[in-house]
Scaffold this motif. Structure first.
Motif, PDB file in Angstrom:
ATOM      1  N   MET A   1       0.835  -1.202   0.000  1.00  0.00           N
ATOM      2  CA  MET A   1       0.000   0.000   0.000  1.00  0.00           C
ATOM      3  C   MET A   1       0.866   1.248   0.000  1.00  0.00           C
ATOM      4  SD  MET A   1      -3.104  -0.841   2.676  1.00  0.00           S
ATOM      5  CE  MET A   1      -4.411  -1.974   2.221  1.00  0.00           C
ATOM      6  N   VAL A   2       0.314   2.303  -0.599  1.00  0.00           N
ATOM      7  CA  VAL A   2       0.932   3.633  -0.471  1.00  0.00           C
ATOM      8  C   VAL A   2      -0.055   4.578   0.182  1.00  0.00           C
ATOM      9  CG1 VAL A   2       2.637   3.525  -2.319  1.00  0.00           C
ATOM     10  CG2 VAL A   2       0.285   4.175  -2.852  1.00  0.00           C
ATOM     11  N   LEU A   3       0.478   5.465   1.021  1.00  0.00           N
ATOM     12  CA  LEU A   3      -0.346   6.467   1.679  1.00  0.00           C
ATOM     13  C   LEU A   3      -0.771   7.554   0.698  1.00  0.00           C
ATOM     14  CD1 LEU A   3       1.796   6.872   4.915  1.00  0.00           C
ATOM     15  CD2 LEU A   3      -0.463   5.797   4.785  1.00  0.00           C
ATOM     16  N   HIS A   4      -1.849   8.209   1.031  1.00  0.00           N
ATOM     17  CA  HIS A   4      -2.285   9.383   0.265  1.00  0.00           C
ATOM     18  C   HIS A   4      -1.238  10.491   0.438  1.00  0.00           C
ATOM     19  CE1 HIS A   4      -4.766  12.936  -0.714  1.00  0.00           C
ATOM     20  NE2 HIS A   4      -5.400  12.092  -1.528  1.00  0.00           N
ATOM     21  N   PRO A   5      -1.072  11.360  -0.550  1.00  0.00           N
ATOM     22  CA  PRO A   5      -0.077  12.445  -0.411  1.00  0.00           C
ATOM     23  C   PRO A   5      -0.282  13.305   0.835  1.00  0.00           C
ATOM     24  CG  PRO A   5      -0.810  12.292  -2.688  1.00  0.00           C
ATOM     25  CD  PRO A   5      -1.662  11.340  -1.907  1.00  0.00           C
TER      26      PRO A   5
END
Length: 396
Positions: free
Chosen positions: A53-57
């Motif tokens: 997963m990647v976090l939101h900016p």
């Protein structure tokens, strides 16, 4: 193993029904397809796949600072000290992570609110969604030694300029103006819609749907450290298992020690009985070796009438032992006075059988028996001239 990659919404707005963008990659890391789904649907997609997963900016706070060569433990402490001035309100509520020190001495680092991160992990755990890594927003973008990669994500400029480093800016036009051109020999790959101030970047958008998901993951992320990952939520399971194992080992050792003490006690009792029988062969039955030995000693020292009493005592004890074999090992104390034998029992003494045969045997031997709070009282029946052993007739 194939890979499922998920782009998160802002953590403060994330819930089980939030639609999230995702992409599926094959075992070689090639793009297969992308889509959108809620967490329950993504948990189904995740079966048999590794999940990242990647976090939101808005949750991806990044920096890159220069550090001298330091051991790993000291580098982490130095990073925490360096990040402190960059965080409003102090670093304690934050989860801080960092990458390795590069040859140029630069260290990439990121931080996120610990409370929001814990909420994410608990949400993923309830959906049984296990993840291998949680990274800042830029770290799904492709990267190369001679290429930077950037895109717009919900109004933020997201850029990656190395395997371990990237940054996020809330004002894309201002950030591109300040950044200027990439270093000599480096190309800028732009994915998706171009900013208004840099329309020429739109020429490099071919294949953006696939490229924005296929970048290699960095060596550091926000899934480890003092916060548990959703793939391995550290609760009380492992500590309880360790405690249970320790308890089992302790109980097993205690039982072994108790068994050893019991065997030693029985051996000591048998040795004492044998020595009393050798010293006083006139005692017919040994129920309490130490007390009976003391009584025989006292009789020998006193002589006279106590010799007759000793004989009566011996016969009474023998008749009692033969009629009440269930009392073996249960007698705490013997008290003989006149023609009465008082048995004081241990707390865990054996109970008498319910058939009453033992009482019949005592009656045949000319004994009356009655129970007391401490045990049993046995007495020669009035008018009996002698005590017979069970099975023998009394002389008339």
């Amino acid at each position: 193993m194939s890979l499922l990659r998920i782009a998160l919404a802002p953590l403060g707005e994330l819930h089980v029904e939030t639609p999230l963008s995702f992409a599926l990659l094959d075992r070689q890391g090639n793009f297969e397809r992308e889509g959108r789904g809620i967490l329950a649907e993504l948990a189904q997609q995740a079966k048999g796949r590794t999940v990242e997963m990647v976090l939101h900016p808005s949750d991806s706070l990044l920096a890159e600072l220069e550090f001298p060569p330091l051991p790993v433990a000291r580098l982490s402490a130095a990073v925490r000290c360096a990040v402190e001035p960059l965080i409003l309100g102090g670093s304690q509520p934050m989860r801080i992570a960092h990458g390795p020190r590069t040859e140029e001495g630069m260290v990439a680092m990121g931080w996120v609110e610990r409370e929001k991160l814990d909420g994410l992990f608990h949400l993923l755990a309830r959906q049984r969604l296990k993840i291998r890594g949680l990274y800042a927003a830029p770290f799904f973008l492709p990267v190369g030694n001679t290429r930077w990669c950037a895109c717009l994500w919900d109004g933020y400029l997201v850029m990656r300029h190395g395997i371990e480093a990237g940054w996020v800016h809330p004002l894309p036009d201002s950030a591109l103006t300040q950044m200027g051109d990439p270093p000599a020999g480096t190309d800028l790959l732009w994915l998706g819609d171009a900013p208004l101030e840099r329309p020429e970047l739109a020429d490099s958008t071919h294949g953006a749907a696939a490229l924005c998901w296929i970048g290699p993951a960095p060596s550091w992320g926000l899934q480890g450290g003092d916060s548990a990952s959703a793939g391995d939520v550290r609760g009380w399971g492992k500590p309880l298992v360790c405690c249970a194992i320790a308890l089992m080992v302790w109980v097993g050792g205690l039982n072994l020690h108790a068994g050893r003490l019991e065997r030693q006690g029985k051996a000591l009792q048998a040795q004492m009985t044998m020595r009393v029988q050798q010293a006083f062969p006139e005692i017919p039955v040994i129920l309490n070796p130490l007390q009976q030995a003391r009584q025989q000693r006292d009789v020998r020292l006193a002589g006279g009438d106590q010799a007759t009493a000793a004989t009566d005592f011996g016969r009474l004890v023998q008749a009692t032992a033969e009629a009440m074999p269930f009392m073996a090992g249960s007698v705490k104390e013997l008290t003989f006075e006149g023609s009465t034998l008082q048995l004081t029992l241990l707390q865990d003494a054996n109970k008498p059988p319910g058939d009453g045969d033992w009482q019949t045997l005592l009656a045949q031997a000319g004994l009356d028996v009655s129970d007391t709070p401490a045990g049993w009282r046995l007495q020669a029946r009035a008018g009996e001239s002698s005590i017979a052993t069970p099975g023998e007739e009394l002389d008339e």
